[in-house]
Each structure stands twice: as C-alpha cells, then as structure tokens.
Write a protein that holds these residues in place. Structure first.
Motif, PDB file in Angstrom:
ATOM      1  N   ASN A 190       0.847  -1.192   0.000  1.00  0.00           N
ATOM      2  CA  ASN A 190       0.000   0.000   0.000  1.00  0.00           C
ATOM      3  C   ASN A 190       0.883   1.242   0.000  1.00  0.00           C
ATOM      4  O   ASN A 190       1.846   1.303   0.749  1.00  0.00           O
ATOM      5  N   TYR A 191       0.566   2.203  -0.864  1.00  0.00           N
ATOM      6  CA  TYR A 191       1.373   3.420  -0.940  1.00  0.00           C
ATOM      7  C   TYR A 191       1.466   4.119   0.415  1.00  0.00           C
ATOM      8  O   TYR A 191       2.534   4.559   0.839  1.00  0.00           O
ATOM      9  N   HIS A 192       0.357   4.210   1.091  1.00  0.00           N
ATOM     10  CA  HIS A 192       0.335   4.953   2.357  1.00  0.00           C
ATOM     11  C   HIS A 192       1.141   4.250   3.444  1.00  0.00           C
ATOM     12  O   HIS A 192       1.724   4.904   4.312  1.00  0.00           O
ATOM     13  N   LEU A 193       1.203   2.929   3.375  1.00  0.00           N
ATOM     14  CA  LEU A 193       2.058   2.187   4.306  1.00  0.00           C
ATOM     15  C   LEU A 193       3.525   2.519   4.043  1.00  0.00           C
ATOM     16  O   LEU A 193       4.320   2.681   4.978  1.00  0.00           O
ATOM     17  N   GLY A 194       3.886   2.646   2.770  1.00  0.00           N
ATOM     18  CA  GLY A 194       5.250   3.028   2.425  1.00  0.00           C
ATOM     19  C   GLY A 194       5.599   4.412   2.948  1.00  0.00           C
ATOM     20  O   GLY A 194       6.667   4.619   3.542  1.00  0.00           O
ATOM     21  N   PHE A 195       4.698   5.371   2.763  1.00  0.00           N
ATOM     22  CA  PHE A 195       4.943   6.725   3.273  1.00  0.00           C
ATOM     23  C   PHE A 195       4.999   6.726   4.796  1.00  0.00           C
ATOM     24  O   PHE A 195       5.758   7.477   5.404  1.00  0.00           O
ATOM     25  N   GLY A 196       4.180   5.873   5.413  1.00  0.00           N
ATOM     26  CA  GLY A 196       4.230   5.760   6.872  1.00  0.00           C
ATOM     27  C   GLY A 196       5.579   5.252   7.348  1.00  0.00           C
ATOM     28  O   GLY A 196       6.099   5.704   8.377  1.00  0.00           O
ATOM     29  N   MET A 197       6.171   4.314   6.601  1.00  0.00           N
ATOM     30  CA  MET A 197       7.503   3.819   6.957  1.00  0.00           C
ATOM     31  C   MET A 197       8.549   4.927   6.819  1.00  0.00           C
ATOM     32  O   MET A 197       9.483   5.010   7.626  1.00  0.00           O
ATOM     33  N   ALA A 198       8.385   5.793   5.833  1.00  0.00           N
ATOM     34  CA  ALA A 198       9.290   6.934   5.697  1.00  0.00           C
ATOM     35  C   ALA A 198       9.174   7.853   6.912  1.00  0.00           C
ATOM     36  O   ALA A 198      10.184   8.382   7.412  1.00  0.00           O
ATOM     37  N   ALA A 199       7.955   8.057   7.396  1.00  0.00           N
ATOM     38  CA  ALA A 199       7.750   8.880   8.593  1.00  0.00           C
ATOM     39  C   ALA A 199       8.416   8.251   9.813  1.00  0.00           C
ATOM     40  O   ALA A 199       9.033   8.945  10.635  1.00  0.00           O
ATOM     41  N   ILE A 200       8.318   6.922   9.932  1.00  0.00           N
ATOM     42  CA  ILE A 200       8.967   6.227  11.047  1.00  0.00           C
ATOM     43  C   ILE A 200      10.484   6.394  10.975  1.00  0.00           C
ATOM     44  O   ILE A 200      11.154   6.595  11.989  1.00  0.00           O
ATOM     45  N   GLY A 201      11.027   6.319   9.763  1.00  0.00           N
ATOM     46  CA  GLY A 201      12.458   6.513   9.594  1.00  0.00           C
ATOM     47  C   GLY A 201      12.913   7.879  10.077  1.00  0.00           C
ATOM     48  O   GLY A 201      13.910   7.995  10.813  1.00  0.00           O
ATOM     49  N   MET A 202      12.182   8.926   9.714  1.00  0.00           N
ATOM     50  CA  MET A 202      12.548  10.268  10.160  1.00  0.00           C
ATOM     51  C   MET A 202      12.364  10.404  11.658  1.00  0.00           C
ATOM     52  O   MET A 202      13.152  11.088  12.334  1.00  0.00           O
ATOM     53  N   ALA A 203      11.368   9.742  12.215  1.00  0.00           N
ATOM     54  CA  ALA A 203      11.171   9.765  13.670  1.00  0.00           C
ATOM     55  C   ALA A 203      12.362   9.135  14.388  1.00  0.00           C
ATOM     56  O   ALA A 203      12.811   9.640  15.428  1.00  0.00           O
ATOM     57  N   LEU A 204      12.895   8.053  13.851  1.00  0.00           N
ATOM     58  CA  LEU A 204      14.077   7.426  14.442  1.00  0.00           C
ATOM     59  C   LEU A 204      15.272   8.374  14.411  1.00  0.00           C
ATOM     60  O   LEU A 204      16.037   8.473  15.376  1.00  0.00           O
ATOM     61  N   GLY A 205      15.436   9.076  13.291  1.00  0.00           N
ATOM     62  CA  GLY A 205      16.510  10.051  13.195  1.00  0.00           C
ATOM     63  C   GLY A 205      16.367  11.155  14.224  1.00  0.00           C
ATOM     64  O   GLY A 205      17.362  11.589  14.836  1.00  0.00           O
ATOM     65  N   LEU A 206      15.155  11.618  14.445  1.00  0.00           N
ATOM     66  CA  LEU A 206      14.905  12.661  15.437  1.00  0.00           C
ATOM     67  C   LEU A 206      15.207  12.175  16.853  1.00  0.00           C
ATOM     68  O   LEU A 206      15.767  12.915  17.672  1.00  0.00           O
ATOM     69  N   ILE A 207      14.825  10.938  17.139  1.00  0.00           N
ATOM     70  CA  ILE A 207      15.088  10.384  18.475  1.00  0.00           C
ATOM     71  C   ILE A 207      16.592  10.320  18.739  1.00  0.00           C
ATOM     72  O   ILE A 207      17.079  10.716  19.811  1.00  0.00           O
ATOM     73  N   ILE A 208      17.338   9.833  17.761  1.00  0.00           N
ATOM     74  CA  ILE A 208      18.795   9.768  17.900  1.00  0.00           C
ATOM     75  C   ILE A 208      19.376  11.158  18.107  1.00  0.00           C
ATOM     76  O   ILE A 208      20.241  11.375  18.970  1.00  0.00           O
ATOM     77  N   PHE A 209      18.895  12.116  17.340  1.00  0.00           N
ATOM     78  CA  PHE A 209      19.410  13.485  17.433  1.00  0.00           C
ATOM     79  C   PHE A 209      19.123  14.085  18.807  1.00  0.00           C
ATOM     80  O   PHE A 209      20.005  14.678  19.439  1.00  0.00           O
ATOM     81  N   LEU A 210      17.906  13.924  19.282  1.00  0.00           N
ATOM     82  CA  LEU A 210      17.532  14.502  20.577  1.00  0.00           C
ATOM     83  C   LEU A 210      18.286  13.867  21.741  1.00  0.00           C
ATOM     84  O   LEU A 210      18.636  14.542  22.707  1.00  0.00           O
TER      85      LEU A 210
END
Length: 277
Positions: A190-210
């Motif tokens: 599903n396209y939206h599932l793919g975009f959701g995974m992209a959002a999770i990836g950026m969230a992981l980056g933010l957690i590491i940064f913080l």
C-alpha cells in the motif's frame, strides 16, 4: 550534497567550545549523531521519492491519485528543484535566527509531518501539504547538518575530510536501503504504508538526534552565528511582508488571466532554479 559539504568545510570551529574529540572511529562523537540522523533522514526522503511518482499517476482504484503522467512528472521536477533551493533559506534562518541545533530539530519534525500527511489517504490536498512541509523541513535540516559536521573540527584538523567522507557514507547508506524497504511496501502492499515507513524513519533520526546532540555537538550549534540585531527586526519584517504581498498579488493576477497552471508554475521554478545554480 557536495554544495552543502563545501560550505560546511569552510566553517571555522572554536576549540574552546568543542565537545570530546574522539569516540566515533577516532572522530568527534558529534559525527555519530549527525551520521545516524542523516541515515534516517535520507532513508525517509529517498524512500518517499521511490514511490511518489507512481503514487501520483497510478489509478485511484489502485490507491493512487490518478494524475496524468505528464502532470505527475512536472510536479516531481518542481518538487526536486524547490527542495534544492530551500537550503538557501534554511541556511539563513540558522545563521540569523535559529542556530544549527534548532534548525535541524525543526526541520526533522517538519519532514516527519510531511511523510505523515502522505501516509493519510486524503488525496491531492495532502500531497501538496506534504510537499510544503518536506521542502521547508529539508531546507532547514540538510545544509545545517552538513555545516554542523564542519563545526566539529578545529581549523587545520587533518581528520576533517575523512569526517565528511564518513558522513556522506551515512547519506548514501540511507538512500541505498530506502527503496528496498519503503519502495517494496509502497508498491506491493500500500502506498500509504510506504509513506508511513518513511515517517517512522525520520522519527528514528529525530530520536537519535535529541538523545545525543546536546552532549555531542559544540556550543556554537546552539545559537545563531550571526544573530539578527534588535534594530534589524523591523526592517526584515517589512521585507518579508512586502515579498509575501507581491507574491500573493501575482498569484491573483495569474489566476484571473487563466495562466496559473501546474505547467506554468513548473516553468517558473525551472527559470529560478537555473538562475540560482
């Protein structure tokens, strides 16, 4: 990417405010913070790009938006140009108002929200909201993360070039794995599932940064290098307001005479982009 790196390499770090200088393959610990932040930021961006064009012109019955291939390609090209040009504004905001740390943080949050907007099946409106968020967010995060790498080293430190090479390995790593994960989910499930995974990836980056930035980045990253002075605020406010009014009036005029189309907008972006580069 190389343009951001060249800018950052010219930055002079101040030895008195540098954090511990070893801890990540013989490099400052701050390099690990920026490395993993960029891995996940590029994962989110290139994962989204891997399926975005297909999503725009795929049939509505298949989960797409049903746009023509020509229109979808035009939007995609303008999108890429605006992401590139947004770094100019993002660098200015960090230098004069926000500082490197806050610019990266705010940029990452906007990028994540942009992917969340795409993960919601809300049609073309969500697409354009997402694009605005990701354009602004990338403009804040991308050039300033590269600049932060340069701030980790003292002037003349022979490790600087190697540090940038390691940093770009992180960029390439995120860009390499993204299509296999986000692209596979987006096109096969599903396209939206793919975009959701992209959002999770950026969230992981933010957690590491913080979790790591405050102890690993130099003090210069937490304040503007050339802050706006009190006497400049009024002048800058008038300039921004005047520019916004002019743009709004032009849009109204173009709409009234019937030339405000996607292709007209893309042509304008192409001209501006060509003049900048």
């Amino acid at each position: 990417m190389s343009n951001y790196g060249n800018i950052a390499k010219n930055q002079k770090a101040q030895p008195s405010v540098l954090p511990p200088q070893k801890g990540f393959f013989g490099h400052p610990k701050g390099l690990s913070t920026l490395f993993f932040t960029e891995v996940w930021e590029r994962f989110s961006y290139y994962g989204m790009r891997a399926i975005l064009l297909f999503y725009m012109y795929d049939q509505i019955a298949h989960g797409g938006l049903g746009l023509s291939q020509g229109t979808a390609a035009a939007i995609m090209s303008a999108y890429g140009a605006l992401v590139f040009m947004s770094g100019i504004i993002g660098g200015w905001l960090a230098d004069r108002l926000l500082g490197t740390f806050r610019s990266i943080l705010v940029g990452g949050v906007l990028i994540m929200l942009g992917h969340v907007a795409l993960a919601i099946p809300a049609g073309v409106e969500a697409l354009f909201i997402s694009m605005i968020l990701i354009i602004v967010g990338t403009g804040l995060l991308k050039p300033n993360a590269s600049n932060a790498v340069g701030q980790l080293y003292t002037q003349g430190d022979i490790r600087r070039d190697a540090g940038f090479s390691i940093y770009y390995m992180g960029i390439n790593m995120g860009a390499f794995i993204a299509p296999y994960i986000v692209g596979t989910l987006g096109q096969r499930v599903n396209y939206h599932l793919g975009f959701g995974m992209a959002a999770i990836g950026m969230a992981l980056g933010l957690i590491i940064f913080l979790l790591t930035a405050k102890k690993n980045l130099p003090k210069t990253s937490f304040k503007p290098m050339n802050p706006v002075k009190s006497g400049e605020v009024k002048t800058l406010s008038y300039k921004f307001l005047g520019g916004a009014i002019v743009i709004a009036l032009l849009l109204v005029v173009f709409q009234q005479i019937g030339i405000l189309t996607i292709h007209f907008f893309v042509n304008c972006i192409t001209i501006v982009h060509a003049r900048i580069i």
